[in-house]
Structures are given as C-alpha cells and as structure tokens.
Design a protein around this motif. Structure first.
Motif, PDB file in Angstrom:
ATOM      1  N   VAL A  95     -46.322  12.599  -8.092  1.00 34.18           N
ATOM      2  CA  VAL A  95     -45.428  12.524  -6.934  1.00 34.18           C
ATOM      3  C   VAL A  95     -46.213  12.107  -5.689  1.00 34.18           C
ATOM      4  CG1 VAL A  95     -43.823  13.780  -5.460  1.00 34.18           C
ATOM      5  CG2 VAL A  95     -43.901  14.278  -7.907  1.00 34.18           C
ATOM      6  N   ALA A  96     -47.410  12.655  -5.520  1.00 40.74           N
ATOM      7  CA  ALA A  96     -48.234  12.297  -4.367  1.00 40.74           C
ATOM      8  C   ALA A  96     -48.591  10.815  -4.394  1.00 40.74           C
ATOM      9  CB  ALA A  96     -49.501  13.149  -4.345  1.00 40.74           C
ATOM     10  N   GLU A  97     -48.917  10.292  -5.578  1.00 40.97           N
ATOM     11  CA  GLU A  97     -49.239   8.862  -5.672  1.00 40.97           C
ATOM     12  C   GLU A  97     -48.010   8.012  -5.370  1.00 40.97           C
ATOM     13  OE1 GLU A  97     -50.944   5.466  -8.768  1.00 40.97           O
ATOM     14  OE2 GLU A  97     -51.102   7.590  -9.310  1.00 40.97           O
ATOM     15  N   LEU A  98     -46.851   8.452  -5.844  1.00 42.23           N
ATOM     16  CA  LEU A  98     -45.608   7.747  -5.534  1.00 42.23           C
ATOM     17  C   LEU A  98     -45.380   7.713  -4.025  1.00 42.23           C
ATOM     18  CD1 LEU A  98     -42.791   6.558  -6.200  1.00 42.23           C
ATOM     19  CD2 LEU A  98     -41.984   8.917  -6.475  1.00 42.23           C
ATOM     20  N   GLN A  99     -45.539   8.852  -3.361  1.00 43.27           N
ATOM     21  CA  GLN A  99     -45.348   8.908  -1.907  1.00 43.27           C
ATOM     22  C   GLN A  99     -46.340   8.018  -1.180  1.00 43.27           C
ATOM     23  OE1 GLN A  99     -45.846  13.155  -1.757  1.00 43.27           O
ATOM     24  NE2 GLN A  99     -43.656  13.543  -1.453  1.00 43.27           N
ATOM     25  N   LEU A 100     -47.588   8.014  -1.651  1.00 37.40           N
ATOM     26  CA  LEU A 100     -48.620   7.203  -1.018  1.00 37.40           C
ATOM     27  C   LEU A 100     -48.303   5.717  -1.167  1.00 37.40           C
ATOM     28  CD1 LEU A 100     -51.333   7.068   0.420  1.00 37.40           C
ATOM     29  CD2 LEU A 100     -52.460   7.203  -1.802  1.00 37.40           C
ATOM     30  N   ARG A 101     -47.883   5.312  -2.370  1.00 44.56           N
ATOM     31  CA  ARG A 101     -47.576   3.902  -2.597  1.00 44.56           C
ATOM     32  C   ARG A 101     -46.332   3.469  -1.810  1.00 44.56           C
ATOM     33  NH1 ARG A 101     -50.375   1.272  -6.601  1.00 44.56           N
ATOM     34  NH2 ARG A 101     -51.716   2.555  -7.938  1.00 44.56           N
ATOM     35  N   LEU A 102     -45.299   4.300  -1.791  1.00 41.63           N
ATOM     36  CA  LEU A 102     -44.115   3.981  -0.996  1.00 41.63           C
ATOM     37  C   LEU A 102     -44.460   3.874   0.486  1.00 41.63           C
ATOM     38  CD1 LEU A 102     -41.455   6.320  -2.664  1.00 41.63           C
ATOM     39  CD2 LEU A 102     -41.381   3.817  -2.637  1.00 41.63           C
ATOM     40  N   GLY A 103     -45.212   4.858   0.975  1.00 41.31           N
ATOM     41  CA  GLY A 103     -45.571   4.868   2.389  1.00 41.31           C
ATOM     42  C   GLY A 103     -46.434   3.696   2.790  1.00 41.31           C
ATOM     43  N   SER A 104     -47.322   3.272   1.900  1.00 47.71           N
ATOM     44  CA  SER A 104     -48.199   2.142   2.214  1.00 47.71           C
ATOM     45  C   SER A 104     -47.421   0.831   2.300  1.00 47.71           C
ATOM     46  CB  SER A 104     -49.304   2.026   1.160  1.00 47.71           C
ATOM     47  OG  SER A 104     -48.783   1.603  -0.090  1.00 47.71           O
ATOM     48  N   LEU A 105     -46.249   0.808   1.666  1.00 49.50           N
ATOM     49  CA  LEU A 105     -45.384  -0.374   1.718  1.00 49.50           C
ATOM     50  C   LEU A 105     -44.368  -0.303   2.857  1.00 49.50           C
ATOM     51  CD1 LEU A 105     -44.756  -0.750  -2.126  1.00 49.50           C
ATOM     52  CD2 LEU A 105     -46.029  -2.351  -0.673  1.00 49.50           C
ATOM     53  N   GLY A 106     -44.405   0.787   3.631  1.00 49.28           N
ATOM     54  CA  GLY A 106     -43.506   0.918   4.772  1.00 49.28           C
ATOM     55  C   GLY A 106     -42.241   1.695   4.501  1.00 49.28           C
ATOM     56  N   PHE A 107     -42.136   2.317   3.326  1.00 52.39           N
ATOM     57  CA  PHE A 107     -40.976   3.138   2.995  1.00 52.39           C
ATOM     58  C   PHE A 107     -41.356   4.598   3.227  1.00 52.39           C
ATOM     59  CE2 PHE A 107     -40.726  -0.733   0.472  1.00 52.39           C
ATOM     60  CZ  PHE A 107     -39.437  -1.171   0.748  1.00 52.39           C
ATOM     61  N   ASP A 108     -40.705   5.223   4.184  1.00 55.92           N
ATOM     62  CA  ASP A 108     -41.129   6.552   4.641  1.00 55.92           C
ATOM     63  C   ASP A 108     -40.686   7.644   3.669  1.00 55.92           C
ATOM     64  OD1 ASP A 108     -41.987   8.754   5.989  1.00 55.92           O
ATOM     65  OD2 ASP A 108     -40.781   8.421   7.793  1.00 55.92           O
ATOM     66  N   ALA A 109     -41.609   8.045   2.799  1.00 55.57           N
ATOM     67  CA  ALA A 109     -41.349   9.128   1.848  1.00 55.57           C
ATOM     68  C   ALA A 109     -41.752  10.476   2.417  1.00 55.57           C
ATOM     69  CB  ALA A 109     -42.126   8.871   0.545  1.00 55.57           C
ATOM     70  N   GLY A 110     -42.114  10.506   3.704  1.00 57.40           N
ATOM     71  CA  GLY A 110     -42.553  11.745   4.325  1.00 57.40           C
ATOM     72  C   GLY A 110     -44.025  12.003   4.048  1.00 57.40           C
ATOM     73  N   ARG A 111     -44.431  13.203   4.317  1.00 55.71           N
ATOM     74  CA  ARG A 111     -45.822  13.583   4.103  1.00 55.71           C
ATOM     75  C   ARG A 111     -46.219  13.435   2.632  1.00 55.71           C
ATOM     76  NH1 ARG A 111     -47.156  18.939   7.687  1.00 55.71           N
ATOM     77  NH2 ARG A 111     -46.649  18.047   9.723  1.00 55.71           N
ATOM     78  N   VAL A 112     -47.450  13.080   2.404  1.00 50.20           N
ATOM     79  CA  VAL A 112     -47.957  12.973   1.034  1.00 50.20           C
ATOM     80  C   VAL A 112     -48.298  14.384   0.567  1.00 50.20           C
ATOM     81  CG1 VAL A 112     -49.646  11.884  -0.489  1.00 50.20           C
ATOM     82  CG2 VAL A 112     -48.858  10.680   1.560  1.00 50.20           C
ATOM     83  N   ASP A 113     -47.257  15.122   0.186  1.00 50.56           N
ATOM     84  CA  ASP A 113     -47.448  16.520  -0.185  1.00 50.56           C
ATOM     85  C   ASP A 113     -47.271  16.785  -1.675  1.00 50.56           C
ATOM     86  OD1 ASP A 113     -44.721  16.218  -0.448  1.00 50.56           O
ATOM     87  OD2 ASP A 113     -44.189  17.564   1.196  1.00 50.56           O
ATOM     88  N   GLY A 114     -46.947  15.733  -2.444  1.00 52.60           N
ATOM     89  CA  GLY A 114     -46.796  15.912  -3.881  1.00 52.60           C
ATOM     90  C   GLY A 114     -45.540  16.638  -4.280  1.00 52.60           C
ATOM     91  N   ILE A 115     -44.547  16.706  -3.396  1.00 52.42           N
ATOM     92  CA  ILE A 115     -43.272  17.387  -3.672  1.00 52.42           C
ATOM     93  C   ILE A 115     -42.144  16.360  -3.563  1.00 52.42           C
ATOM     94  CG2 ILE A 115     -41.727  19.260  -3.006  1.00 52.42           C
ATOM     95  CD1 ILE A 115     -44.136  20.574  -1.598  1.00 52.42           C
ATOM     96  N   PHE A 116     -41.393  16.152  -4.651  1.00 54.79           N
ATOM     97  CA  PHE A 116     -40.326  15.155  -4.655  1.00 54.79           C
ATOM     98  C   PHE A 116     -39.087  15.750  -3.996  1.00 54.79           C
ATOM     99  CE2 PHE A 116     -39.133  11.048  -6.671  1.00 54.79           C
ATOM    100  CZ  PHE A 116     -37.810  10.996  -6.245  1.00 54.79           C
ATOM    101  N   GLY A 117     -38.967  15.519  -2.682  1.00 54.42           N
ATOM    102  CA  GLY A 117     -37.850  16.031  -1.906  1.00 54.42           C
ATOM    103  C   GLY A 117     -36.928  14.909  -1.455  1.00 54.42           C
ATOM    104  N   PRO A 118     -35.992  15.229  -0.553  1.00 51.71           N
ATOM    105  CA  PRO A 118     -35.002  14.235  -0.101  1.00 51.71           C
ATOM    106  C   PRO A 118     -35.617  12.986   0.529  1.00 51.71           C
ATOM    107  CG  PRO A 118     -34.328  16.442   0.525  1.00 51.71           C
ATOM    108  CD  PRO A 118     -35.714  16.571   0.002  1.00 51.71           C
ATOM    109  N   ASN A 119     -36.682  13.137   1.313  1.00 55.18           N
ATOM    110  CA  ASN A 119     -37.303  11.965   1.944  1.00 55.18           C
ATOM    111  C   ASN A 119     -37.867  11.021   0.897  1.00 55.18           C
ATOM    112  OD1 ASN A 119     -36.762  12.887   4.520  1.00 55.18           O
ATOM    113  ND2 ASN A 119     -38.752  13.850   4.798  1.00 55.18           N
ATOM    114  N   THR A 120     -38.476  11.586  -0.135  1.00 56.39           N
ATOM    115  CA  THR A 120     -39.033  10.756  -1.197  1.00 56.39           C
ATOM    116  C   THR A 120     -37.927  10.054  -1.966  1.00 56.39           C
ATOM    117  OG1 THR A 120     -40.871  12.323  -1.413  1.00 56.39           O
ATOM    118  CG2 THR A 120     -40.572  10.745  -3.199  1.00 56.39           C
TER     119      THR A 120
END
Length: 326
Positions: A95-120
């Motif tokens: 989940v953390a890697e997913l958030q990091l990859r989304l965020g690096s592309l400009g899609f705001d998944a929220g904090r890279v906390d490794g928790i798949f929540g609504p923002n992700t």
C-alpha cells in the motif's frame, strides 16, 4: 494466530513464536544468515533492533505488538494482492508503494502511511480514469503494471507533502485559533495540565487525553480534527527526544517544523544539553492526520522539578509554530 495476538518476545525466550519471528526477519531482509532455531539470542535481538530502526520505530530489540505489525506489513510487495477499500483497511508495504507511486505522478493519495483509505481509493480511481483503465479503485495486475511503467521515470516524491504545506501556509497564524490535543501518561499529567491551563489562558482550544491507548488517542485527534497533536511521555533517558512523522516519499511539514522548534527550546527548560529530533513511523504519528509530534521528555523526577518553565517553554514553541507552521 494473528500477529497482533502474538506474545512480546525478548532476549532469552525460546519458543515456536521465536522461530516465526526469525523467519519473518529473514524474509524482510534482516539476519539472512540467522538460523530459525527458536532461541532469542543476541543476534536475534540485534536483527530486531536493526529492523525497528529501518521502520522508524522505537529501537529496543524487543519484539512487541508494533514490531509484529511492522514485520507483517513488510511481507507485502506491490502486486502480491489486490488492493482496495475494505474494513478494516488494508495495510502493508504494498500500500505504501502504491501511495508513493500515485503521489509521484501527481495523484494525491495522502500521506505515505501504508494504509489504504479513502484518499488512496480516490487517487487510484483518478489514475485509472487518466490511464484508460477500468475505474474501479482496485489495484490489480493491469493497474499495477501501468503504475510501475509510468512512475519508473518519476522522482519518488509525492504531491501530498506539497499540498499539506500549502494548507498550513493558508491556516490562521495565531495560537488563539489553534485546537491542540495534549496526550500524556499519568506520570506526565502535571506538566500536561499546566500546559493546558496556559494554552487556554492564551485563548487556544485544548483537548486532553491521559493514559489512553495510542489507537484511541489517534482516533480522537482525527475525530476532533485538531490542528496539533502533542504527545508527552516519560523516558529513562535524560536526553529529550522529539519525533515527527516521516517515511519514504513523505515528511510531515508541520510536524517537522514543530519538532525542530521543540528540539531547540526544550533542552534549556529541562537543563539538558540537547534534544534528539527525528522523523519516525511511530503508530500514533502514522495514524494522526494533522501536525503531530511525540516528546519523550526524560525521567519524571526531572520533568516535575522543572514543571513551570517546561510548560511555558512548550507553550512558547506552539505559539512560535503557529506564526510559521511549515
């Protein structure tokens, strides 16, 4: 048996649970030469400490609930399973890697906390829409392949920190407009109480939590939508330690700023030489959704001997932070 129900293990223990611990450490890339012999010896303690340090946890070489949870989360890599919104929420390094990859592309998944929540989930769906994929907010093989292909050329830094910093810069710049939650143990209740009294006298809104579990503290801070979470805890170490949330691809700008101010001013109030300030992934910092710091103040006797100057110093730190929160 679920990892959060496994016993706390320390040096000298011998059991099948120690075998499991040793196997998980090896799978996570620690102590690869360590034999899973079921004996919690010096090499096992060293491997646990190294793993804790790598995960931004408190380093004590003892495998308790937080370490068990981190070991389980470390066992997942992106692509190992489908990721989607669920209850309880999915957690793991995937989940953390997913958030990091989304965020690096400009899609705001929220904090890279490794928790798949609504923002992700929202960021996942937005990425799928922009990539011509089925927009179901589920990260399966096709979405994973597209993410890996597209983010391979992007610097691993997320948009979440940029947006959080911008939000802080637009926030009110006065302590009187802040809502602060002070969480403490019973041994720190006196300094927490004096600090709360001073903050209320200054016009700030204050919520208090004493001897609550970390999960309850984080949930209450999120429910109240406070501006600042401040944890005050005792420590056997006379040196003050201040932690804020940081992980790969994300550093809490507000937490880093407040921790830096506290690290500069608390030693003088405590009569110590310096404070250790660092970014960590402590559970309460990971789960809160606002500027959050946790302070290990030192031995209770030292704290109580300097109660009033310490409370005034912390209040001053919060007031200074409010003028420039990031």
């Amino acid at each position: 048996m679920a990892d959060d129900h496994l016993p706390t293990l320390k040096r000298g223990d011998e059991s099948d649970d120690v075998v499991l611990l040793q196997q998980k450490l090896a799978s996570a890339g620690f102590a690869l030469a360590l034999s899973a012999n079921g004996s919690f010896d010096a090499s096992t303690a060293s491997a646990v400490a190294d793993f804790q340090a790598s995960r931004g946890l408190s380093v004590d070489g003892i495998c308790g609930p937080h370490t068990w949870t981190a070991l389980q989360e470390a066992s997942w890599s992106l692509g190992d399973r489908h990721l989607y919104m669920s209850h309880p929420m999915l957690r793991g390094d995937d989940v953390a890697e997913l958030q990091l990859r989304l965020g690096s592309l400009g899609f705001d998944a929220g904090r890279v906390d490794g928790i798949f929540g609504p923002n992700t989930a929202d960021a996942m769906e937005e990425f799928q829409l922009n990539s011509g994929l089925v927009a179901d907010a589920v990260c399966g093989p096709a979405t994973t392949a597209a993410l890996v292909r597209m983010s391979a050329r992007v610097t691993p830094a997320t948009v979440a920190a940029v947006r959080e910093r911008a939000k802080l810069q637009l926030a009110p710049r006065r302590l009187t407009e802040q809502h602060i939650m002070i969480a403490s143990t019973s041994t720190m209740a006196a300094v927490a109480g004096e600090l709360a009294t001073g903050l209320r006298r200054s016009g700030a809104a204050v919520s208090e939590a004493c001897d609550w579990t970390e999960a309850d503290r984080a949930d209450e801070a999120n429910r109240l939508e406070v501006d600042v979470y401040l944890g005050l805890l005792p420590s056997d170490d006379p040196a003050c330690r201040v932690a804020y949330f940081a992980t790969e691809g994300f550093v809490s700008p507000g937490g880093q700023r407040l921790a830096s101010i506290l690290g500069q001013r608390l030693p003088a109030a405590l009569g110590t030489d310096s404070a250790d300030v660092k970014g960590m992934r402590l559970p309460v910092l990971r789960h809160t959704r606002m500027t959050a710091v946790q302070c290990l103040m030192g031995p209770p006797g030292l704290v109580h001997a300097r109660l009033s100057p310490l409370a005034r110093a912390i209040e001053g730190c919060l007031a200074l932070w409010a003028t420039k929160p990031a």
